[in-house]
Design a protein around this motif. Structure first.
Motif, PDB file in Angstrom:
ATOM      1  N   PRO A 115      17.415   3.407   2.682  1.00 41.55           N
ATOM      2  CA  PRO A 115      18.860   3.574   2.471  1.00 41.55           C
ATOM      3  C   PRO A 115      19.155   4.780   1.573  1.00 41.55           C
ATOM      4  N   ASP A 116      20.412   5.210   1.610  1.00 42.06           N
ATOM      5  CA  ASP A 116      20.882   6.341   0.806  1.00 42.06           C
ATOM      6  C   ASP A 116      20.188   7.644   1.175  1.00 42.06           C
ATOM      7  N   GLU A 117      19.785   7.764   2.444  1.00 46.50           N
ATOM      8  CA  GLU A 117      19.184   8.995   2.958  1.00 46.50           C
ATOM      9  C   GLU A 117      17.964   9.419   2.153  1.00 46.50           C
ATOM     10  N   ARG A 118      17.205   8.422   1.701  1.00 47.25           N
ATOM     11  CA  ARG A 118      15.917   8.682   1.074  1.00 47.25           C
ATOM     12  C   ARG A 118      14.809   8.413   2.090  1.00 47.25           C
ATOM     13  N   VAL A 119      13.628   8.942   1.818  1.00 45.69           N
ATOM     14  CA  VAL A 119      12.491   8.754   2.713  1.00 45.69           C
ATOM     15  C   VAL A 119      11.261   8.388   1.897  1.00 45.69           C
ATOM     16  N   TYR A 120      10.618   7.324   2.308  1.00 43.25           N
ATOM     17  CA  TYR A 120       9.347   6.923   1.717  1.00 43.25           C
ATOM     18  C   TYR A 120       8.218   7.517   2.550  1.00 43.25           C
ATOM     19  N   TRP A 121       7.241   8.101   1.888  1.00 41.99           N
ATOM     20  CA  TRP A 121       6.076   8.638   2.585  1.00 41.99           C
ATOM     21  C   TRP A 121       4.801   8.220   1.860  1.00 41.99           C
ATOM     22  N   PHE A 122       3.720   8.140   2.614  1.00 40.55           N
ATOM     23  CA  PHE A 122       2.420   7.910   1.989  1.00 40.55           C
ATOM     24  C   PHE A 122       1.355   8.723   2.718  1.00 40.55           C
ATOM     25  N   VAL A 123       0.341   9.097   1.978  1.00 35.80           N
ATOM     26  CA  VAL A 123      -0.812   9.810   2.521  1.00 35.80           C
ATOM     27  C   VAL A 123      -2.054   9.065   2.047  1.00 35.80           C
ATOM     28  N   MET A 124      -2.813   8.515   2.996  1.00 37.64           N
ATOM     29  CA  MET A 124      -3.993   7.720   2.660  1.00 37.64           C
ATOM     30  C   MET A 124      -5.241   8.435   3.175  1.00 37.64           C
ATOM     31  N   VAL A 125      -6.211   8.620   2.274  1.00 36.75           N
ATOM     32  CA  VAL A 125      -7.429   9.364   2.616  1.00 36.75           C
ATOM     33  C   VAL A 125      -8.647   8.615   2.079  1.00 36.75           C
ATOM     34  N   ASN A 126      -9.825   9.074   2.470  1.00 38.39           N
ATOM     35  CA  ASN A 126     -11.055   8.509   1.935  1.00 38.39           C
ATOM     36  C   ASN A 126     -11.285   8.999   0.504  1.00 38.39           C
ATOM     37  N   GLY A 127     -11.929   8.170  -0.302  1.00 37.24           N
ATOM     38  CA  GLY A 127     -12.232   8.517  -1.684  1.00 37.24           C
ATOM     39  C   GLY A 127     -13.690   8.264  -2.006  1.00 37.24           C
ATOM     40  N   ASP A 128     -14.329   9.210  -2.660  1.00 32.52           N
ATOM     41  CA  ASP A 128     -15.745   9.066  -3.003  1.00 32.52           C
ATOM     42  C   ASP A 128     -15.970   8.074  -4.135  1.00 32.52           C
ATOM     43  N   ARG A 129     -15.072   8.086  -5.100  1.00 35.10           N
ATOM     44  CA  ARG A 129     -15.247   7.236  -6.278  1.00 35.10           C
ATOM     45  C   ARG A 129     -13.873   6.798  -6.785  1.00 35.10           C
ATOM     46  N   PRO A 130     -13.809   5.677  -7.476  1.00 33.12           N
ATOM     47  CA  PRO A 130     -12.525   5.206  -7.999  1.00 33.12           C
ATOM     48  C   PRO A 130     -12.095   5.999  -9.218  1.00 33.12           C
ATOM     49  N   ASN A 131     -10.801   5.914  -9.496  1.00 28.69           N
ATOM     50  CA  ASN A 131     -10.223   6.498 -10.718  1.00 28.69           C
ATOM     51  C   ASN A 131     -10.384   8.007 -10.797  1.00 28.69           C
ATOM     52  N   GLN A 132     -10.415   8.679  -9.657  1.00 25.90           N
ATOM     53  CA  GLN A 132     -10.480  10.137  -9.676  1.00 25.90           C
ATOM     54  C   GLN A 132      -9.084  10.700  -9.937  1.00 25.90           C
ATOM     55  N   LEU A 133      -8.967  11.565 -10.918  1.00 24.50           N
ATOM     56  CA  LEU A 133      -7.680  12.120 -11.317  1.00 24.50           C
ATOM     57  C   LEU A 133      -7.549  13.558 -10.837  1.00 24.50           C
ATOM     58  N   TYR A 134      -6.298  13.976 -10.623  1.00 24.84           N
ATOM     59  CA  TYR A 134      -5.990  15.334 -10.182  1.00 24.84           C
ATOM     60  C   TYR A 134      -4.943  15.928 -11.117  1.00 24.84           C
ATOM     61  N   ALA A 135      -5.095  17.206 -11.402  1.00 26.64           N
ATOM     62  CA  ALA A 135      -4.171  17.865 -12.328  1.00 26.64           C
ATOM     63  C   ALA A 135      -2.757  17.885 -11.780  1.00 26.64           C
ATOM     64  N   ASP A 136      -2.611  17.997 -10.459  1.00 20.93           N
ATOM     65  CA  ASP A 136      -1.296  18.077  -9.814  1.00 20.93           C
ATOM     66  C   ASP A 136      -1.387  17.286  -8.521  1.00 20.93           C
ATOM     67  N   ASP A 137      -0.906  16.052  -8.551  1.00 24.79           N
ATOM     68  CA  ASP A 137      -1.036  15.184  -7.380  1.00 24.79           C
ATOM     69  C   ASP A 137      -0.276  15.730  -6.183  1.00 24.79           C
ATOM     70  N   ARG A 138       0.914  16.244  -6.398  1.00 25.68           N
ATOM     71  CA  ARG A 138       1.683  16.759  -5.259  1.00 25.68           C
ATOM     72  C   ARG A 138       0.965  17.928  -4.618  1.00 25.68           C
ATOM     73  N   ARG A 139       0.417  18.823  -5.423  1.00 22.07           N
ATOM     74  CA  ARG A 139      -0.330  19.953  -4.874  1.00 22.07           C
ATOM     75  C   ARG A 139      -1.566  19.475  -4.136  1.00 22.07           C
TER      76      ARG A 139
END
Length: 380
Positions: free
Chosen positions: A206-230
């Motif tokens: 609603p309200d002209e918003r859009v939910y998106w998700f991107v699901m990928v494989n991961g080598d290990r848990p709790n891996q952090l990225y400096a810029d998630d959007r990038r």
């Protein structure tokens, strides 16, 4: 334990969707509830979700109207390749769902409860099978007790870890989620785009918003990225429209990143006066879109089982009914992870062909088999 002749009491650990739904359900049958939330404010973060027909029916039993906050759509009705080629368009036979922002669903549930029932900054330190809870608030510890303790404290449940077992299991998948600002990329059509080991979902809200998700494989848990959007744009920034635009227009600080974890099946959801609910009981991968739906189901079934007044018998029936329903579902979700995480060319080709050639009736059965569920009724 308490009986219906005297007001029965429940302590609910966790003010997420499952915990609040349980509070609403128990109040419908005359119980007194206290919700303990460790966060300083009761609010739901997150992104969008789908309410399948089973969850819609459960919300009807709780007498909750979420309609104004939803958009009717078809989940997994439209399937595409990364280049934008359509593998499948939705059919009339497909099962419709309601798309809603998680925070909106949370708000509907919260407004059904009196403020006096909600306690923030209440971190649970320990839980006794006999119904005693020690929580820490403002630097002080307090001991509370009730006829029943409902642990709705999520996949990392302190209650489950202390009274049962079951640490979260990393499924070697990780997901980024986001919601675009109103009108920034609109209109869009619901779609699921399949790459080799990568899934991208697009869902209008609603309200002209859009939910998106991107699901990928991961080598290990709790891996952090400096810029998630990038990081997400580096992975799918060259995929078909509107995927890159959706990610790029989502504020950087609102891109959520989580590992996909679940728990192994438990032999019981009940330990004397303590009962598990929602992800604390049966966390599963999101591949079936049933996580929040099952927490709502739990709440309705628990209330219905306790409505007779015999708490011990009610908990036994809740345990039997819910494990029989959710544990096969959780295994099906794990099986889906194994399929969608396979990066081989042959596996991806097989999934693509299936999306193109499976008849609509068979596709409906495969994607919506868990939504064919009839909830119990609650007494007035």
């Amino acid at each position: 334990m308490g009986t219906r002749e005297e007001t029965s009491t429940a302590l609910i650990i966790g003010a997420g969707i499952g915990g609040l739904a349980a509070a609403v359900g128990l109040r419908r049958i005359g119980w007194s509830v206290t919700v303990l939330e460790r966060a300083p404010i009761i609010a739901e973060v997150g992104a969008g979700l789908t309410l399948w027909p089973n969850a819609e029916r459960a919300l009807d039993v709780l007498e909750l109207d979420v309609g104004p906050r939803t958009i009717p759509t078809i989940s997994r009705g439209n399937v595409r390749t990364p280049s934008g080629r359509w593998l499948r368009h939705s059919h009339p036979e497909d099962v419709g769902v309601l798309a809603i922002h998680r925070a909106d669903l949370h708000d509907v549930l919260r407004k059904e409860l009196p403020e006096a029932a909600l306690h923030t900054d209440a971190e649970v330190v320990s839980v006794s099978p006999k119904g005693a809870v020690v929580c820490r608030s403002a630097g002080e510890e307090h001991e509370l007790s009730a006829d029943l303790v409902i642990a709705a404290d999520g996949v990392n449940s302190i209650t489950r870890r202390s009274l049962w077992s079951g640490d979260p299991v990393f499924q070697h998948r990780t997901v980024w989620r986001g919601v675009t600002p109103s009108g920034s990329v609109w209109p869009v059509q619901e779609s699921l785009t399949l790459g080799r080991g990568v899934q991208v979902g697009v869902l209008p809200l609603p309200d002209e918003r859009v939910y998106w998700f991107v699901m990928v494989n991961g080598d290990r848990p709790n891996q952090l990225y400096a810029d998630d959007r990038r990081e997400v744009l580096n992975r799918v920034g060259d995929w078909h429209h509107p995927i890159p635009a959706l990610i790029a227009t989502t504020p950087e600080d609102q891109v959520l990143h989580n590992d996909i974890v679940d728990i192994d099946p438990l032999p019981t959801f009940v330990n004397d006066r303590v009962v598990l609910l929602g992800d604390a009981a049966h966390a599963m991968p999101p591949d079936l879109g049933q996580g929040a739906c099952q927490a709502i189901e739990d709440a309705v079934v628990l209330a219905a089982c306790l409505a007779s007044g015999d708490v011990s018998d009610g908990l036994k029936r809740y345990d039997e009914q819910r494990r029989a329903r959710v544990q096969p579902m959780a295994e099906a979700a794990r099986a889906s992870v194994r399929r969608t995480s396979n990066t081989s060319w042959l596996a991806h080709f097989a999934v693509s062909v299936a999306a193109r050639l499976i008849p609509p009736a068979a596709w409906r059965k495969a994607t919506a088999q868990w939504s064919d569920w009839t909830p119990p009724t609650l007494p007035n």
